[in-house]
Enzyme design. Sequence first.
Site, PDB file in Angstrom:
ATOM      1  N   GLU A  48      -5.287  14.360  -8.909  1.00 52.29           N
ATOM      2  CA  GLU A  48      -4.660  15.018  -8.055  1.00 52.29           C
ATOM      3  C   GLU A  48      -3.270  14.655  -7.949  1.00 52.29           C
ATOM      4  O   GLU A  48      -2.725  13.606  -7.904  1.00 52.29           O
ATOM      5  CB  GLU A  48      -5.267  14.703  -6.629  1.00 52.29           C
ATOM      6  CG  GLU A  48      -6.590  14.895  -6.582  1.00 52.29           C
ATOM      7  CD  GLU A  48      -7.323  14.419  -5.024  1.00 52.29           C
ATOM      8  OE1 GLU A  48      -6.673  13.980  -4.216  1.00 52.29           O
ATOM      9  OE2 GLU A  48      -8.586  14.173  -5.005  1.00 52.29           O
ATOM     10  N   ASP A  59      -1.844  10.720   5.685  1.00 49.38           N
ATOM     11  CA  ASP A  59      -1.260   9.350   4.749  1.00 49.38           C
ATOM     12  C   ASP A  59      -1.086   8.309   5.431  1.00 49.38           C
ATOM     13  O   ASP A  59      -0.150   8.365   6.140  1.00 49.38           O
ATOM     14  CB  ASP A  59      -0.425   9.765   3.453  1.00 49.38           C
ATOM     15  CG  ASP A  59      -0.838  11.099   2.800  1.00 49.38           C
ATOM     16  OD1 ASP A  59      -1.886  10.965   2.251  1.00 49.38           O
ATOM     17  OD2 ASP A  59      -0.185  12.199   2.416  1.00 49.38           O
TER      18      ASP A  59
END
Length: 260
Positions: A48, A59
């Site tokens: 990724e 995040d």
Amino acid sequence: MNKINKLFSERAENQKFLSLYFCAGCPTLDGTADVIKTMERRGIDFIEVGIPFSDPLADGPVIQTAATCALKNGMTVRLLLEQLKAIKDEVSIPLILMGYLNPILHYGIERFCADAAEAGVSGLIIPDLPFDDYLTTVRPAADKYDLRVIMLITPETSEERIQFIDQHTDGFIYMVSSAAITGAQKSFDEQKQEYFRRIDGMQLRNPRMIGFGISNAQTLKAAQDNAAGAIIGSKFVTLLNETGGDCEQALDRLFEALAH
């Protein structure tokens, strides 16, 4: 055949996959190619590649800091796609771009999908993409260029919603280990493991990968016992930063951590 589909279709019985995430442009602007090629050579199954964004809501601090670093270094969507295109004939494992919707909309969805496919990308993860927008806008463009759009589910996602996602996506389903932001964890409690078992029992059409919080042998085993494999982000990003972008050394340290 799309590389993601090919990877899972050729999966041997009991084979478990390992995917790693890193943020393109961090710690160095020009490190993308070396990180990807080193990962493939060291046996990572798919990668990724993070598109840095100024407001990465899903995040934790590690990846937020990496995104800030990458943007300061000058990483852009256009530059990343150019870097990937330059090595596409040297990379055989699937590459998945992971980024937020805003930069992709700014770039243009159709153009983004076309350029991503031309750069050798096999799939997209867009954490803040509403599912209705996926069905009406993103999926038609992605399908046109043979890209798989990977959707995320969490412990709060209803079984009805999970079944709907399973019916309308292809590639694999990204199982987020908790409803929290990304970040390494020492263990998965019984509640999380019950969630893993519950989804495993649903007999979904798509394979599943578990991510968020995997950083040691205990969390890796829990993920691999309940899915097709594990996705590691924050732990590897931390190690890559600590080694100044030396992917070989970062992988050595990661594999050592995953053994304990």
